[in-house]
Design an enzyme around this catalytic site. Structure first.
Site, PDB file in Angstrom:
ATOM      1  N   GLU A 188       0.841  -1.194   0.000  1.00 34.67           N
ATOM      2  CA  GLU A 188       0.000   0.000   0.000  1.00 34.67           C
ATOM      3  C   GLU A 188       0.882   1.253   0.000  1.00 34.67           C
ATOM      4  O   GLU A 188       1.909   1.312   0.682  1.00 34.67           O
ATOM      5  CB  GLU A 188      -0.882  -0.032   1.255  1.00 34.67           C
ATOM      6  CG  GLU A 188      -1.833   1.124   1.411  1.00 34.67           C
ATOM      7  CD  GLU A 188      -2.627   1.031   2.713  1.00 34.67           C
ATOM      8  OE1 GLU A 188      -3.723   1.607   2.763  1.00 34.67           O
ATOM      9  OE2 GLU A 188      -2.151   0.382   3.673  1.00 34.67           O
TER      10      GLU A 188
ATOM     11  N   LYS B 105      -8.733   3.687  -2.621  1.00 32.22           N
ATOM     12  CA  LYS B 105      -9.267   3.127  -1.373  1.00 32.22           C
ATOM     13  C   LYS B 105     -10.582   3.800  -1.023  1.00 32.22           C
ATOM     14  O   LYS B 105     -10.667   5.035  -0.942  1.00 32.22           O
ATOM     15  CB  LYS B 105      -8.236   3.318  -0.258  1.00 32.22           C
ATOM     16  CG  LYS B 105      -8.535   2.576   1.022  1.00 32.22           C
ATOM     17  CD  LYS B 105      -7.355   2.712   1.996  1.00 32.22           C
ATOM     18  CE  LYS B 105      -7.539   1.896   3.248  1.00 32.22           C
ATOM     19  NZ  LYS B 105      -6.361   2.005   4.154  1.00 32.22           N
TER      20      LYS B 105
ATOM     21  N   CYS C  98      -5.426  -2.685   2.254  1.00 30.30           N
ATOM     22  CA  CYS C  98      -5.388  -2.728   3.711  1.00 30.30           C
ATOM     23  C   CYS C  98      -6.758  -3.001   4.320  1.00 30.30           C
ATOM     24  O   CYS C  98      -7.346  -4.045   4.112  1.00 30.30           O
ATOM     25  CB  CYS C  98      -4.771  -1.432   4.236  1.00 30.30           C
ATOM     26  SG  CYS C  98      -4.138  -1.517   5.931  1.00 30.30           S
TER      27      CYS C  98
END
Length: 340
Positions: A47, A132, A166
């Site tokens: 990430e 994200k 994540c």
């Protein structure tokens, strides 16, 4: 699907060259070459590998951290842009499907940064730009959330590939959205999190989430996590010994490859820099799905229904095309006949 690929995957566990996008991309290209030399056809990076995670959100108050936001903005990249072009060229040169985490600048606002995963094909094509959906906890001080338009599964030489960043891997509906599009290879990208609460074991948390998705979906998962280098500790902590001790916390990172039974295909890597290589045989996904196929026979679509809004979200919508560089056309005066 007559042919189910069999290939070697690589999970890269490494630290960025902190807040230096160009140097981090150069490091990434070296790691891609190393993974390719080991036979990898799929290479997954952590990430926001380019060019680092905003740890100051956890160690400072928002006022103290504000100058650091500017530093991160300057170290972020444009998509498309020259750094993306360099990564595309590397994927093409080494013939690998590449998943890379980046900090992405928005084209419309200096206050918007995205936590973005790029999916690049083995031919160098930029297949996907996933932002994200929900920044986690303190991350909300830095990143703006993405939209549903990037929840896509990409058809690649290594099979149907989906990606999440994540904490998104705890989002059941996001994961189901990828599985329902036929995902068989899942790439998940994490950051080392030594700043988590004292009773939180990040390595265990990564392993648990990765195993859960693999077992529930009967898919292979490649998980890549960043590490924290001594240079990063110096940059983030300075002379603050409490922060230094925090950043040195063990079991803050785990990378590896998990099979459709939820078990690691090979021993995961914890904390240290390195590359985990393992063979993936997608034919191993068939028999487990006979038992539990949550996107097929093991569901009740007459009872449950998931609606995903996959429209891209923009800050403004115009009802007609706007061409700011073109002077407005003067109105044509009406003729006497038109006035009558």
């Amino acid at each position: 699907m007559d042919h189910l690929p069999r290939f070697t995957a690589a999970a890269v566990q490494a630290a960025p060259v902190y807040l230096d996008a160009a140097a981090t991309v150069d490091k990434a290209i070296g790691l891609i070459a190393q993974a390719s030399a080991g036979g990898a056809e799929l290479v997954v990076f952590p990430e926001v590998f380019v060019a680092g995670y905003p740890y100051w959100n956890w160690t400072m108050n928002p006022v103290q951290g504000s100058p650091w936001f500017e530093r991160l903005h300057r170290a972020s990249i444009d998509v498309p842009g020259p750094h993306v072009d360099a990564l595309r060229a590397a994927a093409r040169q080494y013939g690998v499907v590449l998943v890379m985490g980046v900090n992405e600048r928005a084209p419309h606002s200096l206050g918007v940064l995205y936590n973005t995963l790029l999916t690049i094909g083995a031919d160098g094509e930029l297949l996907g730009v996933h932002r994200k959906l929900v920044p986690t906890w303190a991350e909300k001080l830095t990143w703006t959330g993405g939209d549903g338009s990037s929840l896509k599964v990409h058809h690649t030489p290594v099979g149907p590939l989906g990606v999440l960043a994540c904490g998104e891997n705890t989002n059941t509906l996001a994961r189901f959205t990828l599985l329902a599009q036929g995902e068989l290879v899942h790439a998940s990208a994490y950051i080392a999190l030594p700043v988590a609460p004292a009773d939180y074991d990040m390595a265990d948390a990564i392993a648990l989430r990765t195993a859960a998705h693999s077992f529930e979906g009967k898919v292979f998962s490649v998980v890549a996590c960043s590490t924290i280098s001594p240079e990063m500790v110096d940059t983030i902590a300075g002379e603050d010994e409490d922060v230094r001790r925090m950043l040195a916390r063990p079991r803050s990172a785990l990378s590896g490859i998990f099979g459709p039974d939820g078990r690691p295909v090979t021993e995961p890597l914890i904390d240290d820099e390195g590359i985990v290589l393992a063979e993936i045989d997608l034919a191993r996904c068939i028999q487990p799905k006979q038992m539990h196929d949550i996107v097929g026979h093991y569901n009740r679509f007459d009872v449950f229904r998931l609606h995903v809004d996959n429209r891209p979200r923009t800050p403004v919508t115009f009802t007609a095309p706007v061409h700011p560089a073109t002077p407005a056309t003067p109105a044509t005066p009406a003729t006497p006949e038109e006035d009558s």
